[in-house]
Design a protein around this motif. Structure first.
Motif, PDB file in Angstrom:
ATOM      1  N   ASP A   1      11.170   9.378   8.426  1.00 43.25           N
ATOM      2  CA  ASP A   1      11.684   8.570   9.530  1.00 43.25           C
ATOM      3  C   ASP A   1      10.582   7.659  10.082  1.00 43.25           C
ATOM      4  O   ASP A   1      10.843   6.506  10.447  1.00 43.25           O
ATOM      5  CB  ASP A   1      12.204   9.463  10.651  1.00 43.25           C
ATOM      6  N   TYR A   2       9.365   8.181  10.143  1.00 40.57           N
ATOM      7  CA  TYR A   2       8.242   7.377  10.639  1.00 40.57           C
ATOM      8  C   TYR A   2       7.801   6.346   9.603  1.00 40.57           C
ATOM      9  O   TYR A   2       7.399   5.237   9.964  1.00 40.57           O
ATOM     10  CB  TYR A   2       7.087   8.288  11.071  1.00 40.57           C
ATOM     11  N   VAL A   3       7.896   6.693   8.344  1.00 41.55           N
ATOM     12  CA  VAL A   3       7.625   5.700   7.296  1.00 41.55           C
ATOM     13  C   VAL A   3       8.582   4.519   7.452  1.00 41.55           C
ATOM     14  O   VAL A   3       8.196   3.353   7.322  1.00 41.55           O
ATOM     15  CB  VAL A   3       7.753   6.336   5.898  1.00 41.55           C
ATOM     16  N   ASP A   4       9.836   4.823   7.770  1.00 46.08           N
ATOM     17  CA  ASP A   4      10.853   3.788   7.865  1.00 46.08           C
ATOM     18  C   ASP A   4      10.602   2.806   9.008  1.00 46.08           C
ATOM     19  O   ASP A   4      11.130   1.683   8.982  1.00 46.08           O
ATOM     20  CB  ASP A   4      12.237   4.422   8.025  1.00 46.08           C
TER      21      ASP A   4
ATOM     22  N   GLU B   1       9.439   5.008  20.886  1.00 45.63           N
ATOM     23  CA  GLU B   1       8.164   4.692  21.518  1.00 45.63           C
ATOM     24  C   GLU B   1       7.106   4.325  20.474  1.00 45.63           C
ATOM     25  O   GLU B   1       6.276   3.443  20.694  1.00 45.63           O
ATOM     26  CB  GLU B   1       7.688   5.865  22.365  1.00 45.63           C
ATOM     27  N   THR B   2       7.135   5.000  19.331  1.00 45.19           N
ATOM     28  CA  THR B   2       6.179   4.679  18.271  1.00 45.19           C
ATOM     29  C   THR B   2       6.409   3.273  17.749  1.00 45.19           C
ATOM     30  O   THR B   2       5.464   2.500  17.545  1.00 45.19           O
ATOM     31  CB  THR B   2       6.302   5.700  17.129  1.00 45.19           C
ATOM     32  N   ALA B   3       7.660   2.900  17.554  1.00 44.62           N
ATOM     33  CA  ALA B   3       7.973   1.546  17.094  1.00 44.62           C
ATOM     34  C   ALA B   3       7.508   0.502  18.095  1.00 44.62           C
ATOM     35  O   ALA B   3       7.026  -0.577  17.715  1.00 44.62           O
ATOM     36  CB  ALA B   3       9.473   1.420  16.840  1.00 44.62           C
ATOM     37  N   GLU B   4       7.641   0.798  19.375  1.00 43.75           N
ATOM     38  CA  GLU B   4       7.178  -0.135  20.407  1.00 43.75           C
ATOM     39  C   GLU B   4       5.667  -0.309  20.348  1.00 43.75           C
ATOM     40  O   GLU B   4       5.148  -1.429  20.494  1.00 43.75           O
ATOM     41  CB  GLU B   4       7.611   0.363  21.784  1.00 43.75           C
ATOM     42  N   GLN B   5       4.948   0.786  20.149  1.00 36.81           N
ATOM     43  CA  GLN B   5       3.492   0.690  20.039  1.00 36.81           C
ATOM     44  C   GLN B   5       3.075  -0.116  18.809  1.00 36.81           C
ATOM     45  O   GLN B   5       2.157  -0.930  18.869  1.00 36.81           O
ATOM     46  CB  GLN B   5       2.874   2.088  19.989  1.00 36.81           C
ATOM     47  N   ILE B   6       3.745   0.127  17.690  1.00 37.80           N
ATOM     48  CA  ILE B   6       3.443  -0.628  16.470  1.00 37.80           C
ATOM     49  C   ILE B   6       3.651  -2.116  16.714  1.00 37.80           C
ATOM     50  O   ILE B   6       2.835  -2.956  16.300  1.00 37.80           O
ATOM     51  CB  ILE B   6       4.312  -0.133  15.304  1.00 37.80           C
ATOM     52  N   ALA B   7       4.731  -2.462  17.406  1.00 37.14           N
ATOM     53  CA  ALA B   7       5.006  -3.869  17.689  1.00 37.14           C
ATOM     54  C   ALA B   7       3.904  -4.481  18.544  1.00 37.14           C
ATOM     55  O   ALA B   7       3.526  -5.646  18.337  1.00 37.14           O
ATOM     56  CB  ALA B   7       6.361  -4.000  18.384  1.00 37.14           C
ATOM     57  N   SER B   8       3.366  -3.718  19.489  1.00 34.95           N
ATOM     58  CA  SER B   8       2.287  -4.230  20.338  1.00 34.95           C
ATOM     59  C   SER B   8       1.036  -4.508  19.520  1.00 34.95           C
ATOM     60  O   SER B   8       0.387  -5.550  19.686  1.00 34.95           O
ATOM     61  CB  SER B   8       1.975  -3.217  21.449  1.00 34.95           C
ATOM     62  N   VAL B   9       0.673  -3.596  18.641  1.00 36.29           N
ATOM     63  CA  VAL B   9      -0.500  -3.794  17.780  1.00 36.29           C
ATOM     64  C   VAL B   9      -0.292  -4.988  16.872  1.00 36.29           C
ATOM     65  O   VAL B   9      -1.165  -5.854  16.722  1.00 36.29           O
ATOM     66  CB  VAL B   9      -0.785  -2.523  16.959  1.00 36.29           C
TER      67      VAL B   9
ATOM     68  N   VAL C   1       7.885  14.344   0.250  1.00 34.95           N
ATOM     69  CA  VAL C   1       7.786  12.972   0.754  1.00 34.95           C
ATOM     70  C   VAL C   1       7.532  12.014  -0.399  1.00 34.95           C
ATOM     71  O   VAL C   1       8.182  10.963  -0.525  1.00 34.95           O
ATOM     72  CB  VAL C   1       6.680  12.861   1.817  1.00 34.95           C
ATOM     73  N   ARG C   2       6.612  12.368  -1.269  1.00 36.98           N
ATOM     74  CA  ARG C   2       6.272  11.478  -2.380  1.00 36.98           C
ATOM     75  C   ARG C   2       7.421  11.339  -3.374  1.00 36.98           C
ATOM     76  O   ARG C   2       7.655  10.259  -3.930  1.00 36.98           O
ATOM     77  CB  ARG C   2       4.997  11.987  -3.059  1.00 36.98           C
ATOM     78  N   GLN C   3       8.153  12.426  -3.597  1.00 38.16           N
ATOM     79  CA  GLN C   3       9.298  12.342  -4.502  1.00 38.16           C
ATOM     80  C   GLN C   3      10.359  11.402  -3.952  1.00 38.16           C
ATOM     81  O   GLN C   3      10.936  10.593  -4.699  1.00 38.16           O
ATOM     82  CB  GLN C   3       9.887  13.743  -4.726  1.00 38.16           C
ATOM     83  N   GLU C   4      10.633  11.497  -2.657  1.00 40.74           N
ATOM     84  CA  GLU C   4      11.638  10.619  -2.061  1.00 40.74           C
ATOM     85  C   GLU C   4      11.188   9.159  -2.095  1.00 40.74           C
ATOM     86  O   GLU C   4      11.987   8.259  -2.392  1.00 40.74           O
ATOM     87  CB  GLU C   4      11.920  11.046  -0.623  1.00 40.74           C
ATOM     88  N   LEU C   5       9.924   8.905  -1.834  1.00 40.75           N
ATOM     89  CA  LEU C   5       9.420   7.535  -1.884  1.00 40.75           C
ATOM     90  C   LEU C   5       9.472   6.986  -3.310  1.00 40.75           C
ATOM     91  O   LEU C   5       9.807   5.813  -3.518  1.00 40.75           O
ATOM     92  CB  LEU C   5       7.992   7.482  -1.335  1.00 40.75           C
TER      93      LEU C   5
ATOM     94  N   MET D   1       0.845  -1.195   0.000  1.00 41.00           N
ATOM     95  CA  MET D   1       0.000   0.000   0.000  1.00 41.00           C
ATOM     96  C   MET D   1       0.884   1.251   0.000  1.00 41.00           C
ATOM     97  O   MET D   1       1.935   1.276   0.632  1.00 41.00           O
ATOM     98  CB  MET D   1      -0.907   0.019   1.227  1.00 41.00           C
ATOM     99  N   PRO D   2       0.466   2.298  -0.700  1.00 40.71           N
ATOM    100  CA  PRO D   2       1.275   3.519  -0.731  1.00 40.71           C
ATOM    101  C   PRO D   2       1.186   4.278   0.590  1.00 40.71           C
ATOM    102  O   PRO D   2       0.246   4.108   1.369  1.00 40.71           O
ATOM    103  CB  PRO D   2       0.617   4.319  -1.854  1.00 40.71           C
ATOM    104  N   VAL D   3       2.198   5.118   0.837  1.00 41.23           N
ATOM    105  CA  VAL D   3       2.121   6.053   1.958  1.00 41.23           C
ATOM    106  C   VAL D   3       1.122   7.139   1.582  1.00 41.23           C
ATOM    107  O   VAL D   3       1.169   7.695   0.478  1.00 41.23           O
ATOM    108  CB  VAL D   3       3.502   6.651   2.258  1.00 41.23           C
ATOM    109  N   GLU D   4       0.203   7.439   2.500  1.00 41.40           N
ATOM    110  CA  GLU D   4      -0.860   8.401   2.216  1.00 41.40           C
ATOM    111  C   GLU D   4      -0.946   9.432   3.341  1.00 41.40           C
ATOM    112  O   GLU D   4      -0.438   9.214   4.444  1.00 41.40           O
ATOM    113  CB  GLU D   4      -2.199   7.681   2.040  1.00 41.40           C
ATOM    114  N   PHE D   5      -1.634  10.550   3.030  1.00 42.60           N
ATOM    115  CA  PHE D   5      -1.702  11.671   3.958  1.00 42.60           C
ATOM    116  C   PHE D   5      -3.132  11.926   4.436  1.00 42.60           C
ATOM    117  O   PHE D   5      -4.087  11.821   3.662  1.00 42.60           O
ATOM    118  CB  PHE D   5      -1.161  12.940   3.288  1.00 42.60           C
ATOM    119  N   ILE D   6      -3.225  12.280   5.711  1.00 47.54           N
ATOM    120  CA  ILE D   6      -4.502  12.571   6.362  1.00 47.54           C
ATOM    121  C   ILE D   6      -4.457  13.989   6.916  1.00 47.54           C
ATOM    122  O   ILE D   6      -3.425  14.445   7.415  1.00 47.54           O
ATOM    123  CB  ILE D   6      -4.770  11.590   7.523  1.00 47.54           C
ATOM    124  N   SER D   7      -5.581  14.687   6.838  1.00 49.49           N
ATOM    125  CA  SER D   7      -5.737  15.953   7.550  1.00 49.49           C
ATOM    126  C   SER D   7      -6.925  15.791   8.506  1.00 49.49           C
ATOM    127  O   SER D   7      -7.271  14.673   8.874  1.00 49.49           O
ATOM    128  CB  SER D   7      -5.963  17.108   6.573  1.00 49.49           C
ATOM    129  N   ALA D   8      -7.533  16.869   8.900  1.00 53.19           N
ATOM    130  CA  ALA D   8      -8.721  16.815   9.756  1.00 53.19           C
ATOM    131  C   ALA D   8      -9.652  17.950   9.379  1.00 53.19           C
ATOM    132  O   ALA D   8      -9.207  19.076   9.111  1.00 53.19           O
ATOM    133  CB  ALA D   8      -8.350  16.914  11.234  1.00 53.19           C
TER     134      ALA D   8
END
Length: 366
Positions: free
Chosen positions: A322-325, A201-209, A353-357, A1-8
């Motif tokens: 960095d978070y994508v990685d 900490e984010t990586a740890e949370q991802i691992a828990s999920v 971001v999209r150019q680098e990906l 799946m591609p990296v995608e962007f969210i707003s609110a």
């Protein structure tokens, strides 16, 4: 799946820095904001839920009606609407939007807020109810005929719906930072939402999920992480802007807390684990990793997603990568000047971001 962007979605011009700028629904502003996201290349936009806010379901339909491609992520609170009715209403909106809807289940982290709408379950019970609620939604959407259900929180007989989701089902998102949230999200979610913490900490949370998803034998949810970027042409100018923004947020936080019914700073430790975690990170330091800034979280008692990424568009884009990685596929970025920031992100951050990906993909393929 591609990296995608969210707003609110923002239904009026009020901000943390100027909570008196608007209230309720400013139709012209809401339409302009939604179209700016659509034009700016965002993929999704969160339609938030609060007991005092404009109705999220109707606001999501408004967004779908006034845009061409952006996908509303509808925050939905179990316990307010019976799940059979919700399944039918959500399928209807998904048909209206030609399959663009995502449903974000919010179990509720604050007892006081839940009590305002008659919900007196404990937090653990609320997550258990969300688990049952999601199963009912999917059961209704996937059923070929009438279905019945009897569980700890819901009971019904012979329900059927003449409307089904556009693509047969609707993606379900779950969010939170507690063990209950990881469990329900890992076992049930297609998407799992996190607030912006440091990379470790984010990586740890991802691992828990992921551990819960693996144990359940289901695909791992796509990870959604939220930030409040503050950008300027250079890093130095961005930090100057960040401190001006923080000053306005601090000066107006008490007024915003009153209008939005958030606990004010000094009222005590927030009830939800996500806010507690952000405050703990802020206590350990104001800046983490490349440019994660915790001062806005400390200033607002971490009332919602409140950590910032500060720097030039190039610096912020690198921080997002960095978070994508570490496994984040959905990047939520919303500014403190929401409309103007969304326009700037669309022009200056998303393309980087999209150019680098794309460059990485091309290099890998070669």
């Amino acid at each position: 799946m591609p990296v995608e962007f969210i707003s609110a979605v923002h239904p009026n011009p009020a901000t943390e820095g100027d909570p008196t700028a608007g209230s309720g629904i400013d139709v012209d502003y809401a339409r302009r904001y939604a179209r700016a996201l659509d034009d700016g290349g965002f993929d999704y936009t969160l339609v938030t839920y609060h007991s005092a806010a404009p109705d999220a379901l109707q606001l999501a339909q408004f967004v779908a009606h006034h845009t061409e491609r952006i996908k509303p992520v509808l925050a939905h609170r179990p316990g307010v609407v019976f799940p059979t009715h919700a399944a039918r209403a959500l399928a209807t909106l998904d048909q209206i939007s030609a399959g663009r809807l995502v449903v974000h289940i919010i179990s509720g982290g604050n007892d006081e807020e839940q009590h305002r709408e008659g919900d007196y379950l404990s937090k653990s019970e609320r997550y258990a109810r969300s688990d049952e609620y999601i199963r009912i939604l999917r059961g209704v959407w996937e059923a070929d005929g009438p279905i019945s259900h009897e569980g700890p929180y819901y009971r019904f007989e012979g329900f059927r719906s003449d409307v089904t989701p556009y693509h047969g089902t609707i993606p379900i998102s779950v969010g939170g930072s507690s063990e209950d949230a990881y469990r329900v999200g890992g076992q049930q979610g297609d998407i799992f939402g996190l607030w912006g913490e440091p990379l470790k900490e984010t990586a740890e949370q991802i691992a828990s999920v992921n551990a819960y998803a693996d144990a359940a034998g289901r695909p791992r949810p796509r990870i959604w992480v939220s930030f409040r970027p503050i950008i300027a042409p250079t890093d130095e100018l961005a930090w100057e802007k960040a401190h001006r923004t923080l000053g306005a947020v601090k000066a107006n936080h008490a007024e915003r807390a009153k209008r939005r019914h958030y606990p004010a700073v000094g009222r005590g430790t927030p009830a939800n684990v996500g806010s507690q975690r952000l405050l703990a990170v802020a206590e350990r330091g104001e800046v983490h990793d490349r440019c994660l800034w915790t001062a806005p979280a400390a200033a607002t008692n971490a009332a919602g997603a409140s950590t910032a990424l500060v720097g030039s568009p190039e610096t912020v884009a690198k921080a997002l990568l960095d978070y994508v990685d570490i496994g984040c596929e959905l990047l939520s970025i919303r500014g403190y000047d929401p409309l103007n920031d969304a326009i700037d992100y669309g022009r200056q951050v998303l393309p980087l971001v999209r150019q680098e990906l794309a460059h990485r993909a091309a290099t890998s393929a070669a």
